[in-house]
Enzyme design. Structure first.
Site, PDB file in Angstrom:
ATOM      1  N   GLU A  81      -1.087  -5.037  -2.363  1.00  0.00           N
ATOM      2  CA  GLU A  81      -1.716  -4.964  -1.046  1.00  0.00           C
ATOM      3  C   GLU A  81      -2.876  -3.980  -1.159  1.00  0.00           C
ATOM      4  O   GLU A  81      -2.666  -2.793  -1.386  1.00  0.00           O
ATOM      5  CB  GLU A  81      -0.705  -4.490  -0.001  1.00  0.00           C
ATOM      6  CG  GLU A  81      -1.289  -4.362   1.380  1.00  0.00           C
ATOM      7  CD  GLU A  81      -0.317  -3.746   2.374  1.00  0.00           C
ATOM      8  OE1 GLU A  81      -0.735  -3.568   3.527  1.00  0.00           O
ATOM      9  OE2 GLU A  81       0.834  -3.416   2.006  1.00  0.00           O
ATOM     10  N   GLU A  85       0.844  -1.195   0.000  1.00  0.00           N
ATOM     11  CA  GLU A  85       0.000   0.000   0.000  1.00  0.00           C
ATOM     12  C   GLU A  85       0.879   1.244   0.000  1.00  0.00           C
ATOM     13  O   GLU A  85       1.815   1.339   0.794  1.00  0.00           O
ATOM     14  CB  GLU A  85      -0.894   0.041   1.243  1.00  0.00           C
ATOM     15  CG  GLU A  85      -2.130  -0.789   1.134  1.00  0.00           C
ATOM     16  CD  GLU A  85      -3.070  -0.561   2.295  1.00  0.00           C
ATOM     17  OE1 GLU A  85      -4.199  -0.103   2.053  1.00  0.00           O
ATOM     18  OE2 GLU A  85      -2.683  -0.850   3.440  1.00  0.00           O
TER      19      GLU A  85
END
Length: 195
Positions: free
Chosen positions: A78, A31
């Site tokens: 992610e 992320e």
């Protein structure tokens, strides 16, 4: 290109698993939290920051996509735009935290900036375990996350993942050791790619 998304509530172990997979030569993208300058403010004042933060997340995920869109290999991300829209933004709308006048704009941008994920690997932990993990790791931006918020995320994931085709979702028990979770995630990736 095949895109696999590692997903789960905050504190599920997504970042740890994604980081470990990256060390094992998988093409992984964590992320892009370094671009989320509004995150520290979000949990202090969700009403004020929910809308701009969700736009920031969407733009950062699109920027990340641009960095791998021409990749020929399997890519592991992610979280993804689907999560941003169907879990976090949806929950914020339900709780009257998202500016209703911005919903159409958000949805239009989502349609232009999102990308298709081929398979989701959901690391499932209950909100109690996630809350303990968050307290233990003591990240500044997460200091004001409430247990109730985690519980609502857990419930939102359960209902939202149920709308996807079962063949596109693998659920992993995130309460196991990190080594076991990593092994299960690798197995899920290999099983998906072999079909």
């Amino acid at each position: 290109m095949t895109i696999i998304c590692i997903d789960g509530i905050i504190g599920a172990g997504k970042s740890t698993v994604t980081h470990r997979l990256k060390k094992n030569l998988y093409k992984c993208y964590e992320e892009p939290i370094d671009k989320w300058t509004l995150l520290p403010n979000l949990y202090n004042d969700m009403k004020k920051y929910a809308t701009p933060f969700q736009f920031q997340v969407l733009f950062s995920q699109y920027d990340q996509y641009l960095s791998f869109k021409d990749c020929k290999e399997t890519v592991v991300v992610e979280r993804c735009p689907w999560t941003s829209k169907n879990i976090f933004t949806s929950l914020m709308i339900e709780n009257n935290l998202f500016d209703l006048s911005a919903i159409d704009t958000y949805n239009n941008l989502y349609e232009r900036l999102s990308y298709q994920v081929d398979h989701f690997i959901y690391i499932k932990v209950d909100s109690e375990m996630a809350f303990e993990r968050i307290k233990k790791r003591d990240r500044f931006a997460e200091q004001n996350i409430s247990f109730d918020y985690l519980k609502s995320l857990e419930n939102k994931y359960a209902t939202s993942l149920a709308t996807l085709s079962p063949s596109t979702v693998t659920i992993i028990d995130g309460s196991n050791t990190i080594e076991e979770v990593e092994f299960d995630v690798k197995t899920a990736i290999n099983n998906f790619l072999s079909h």
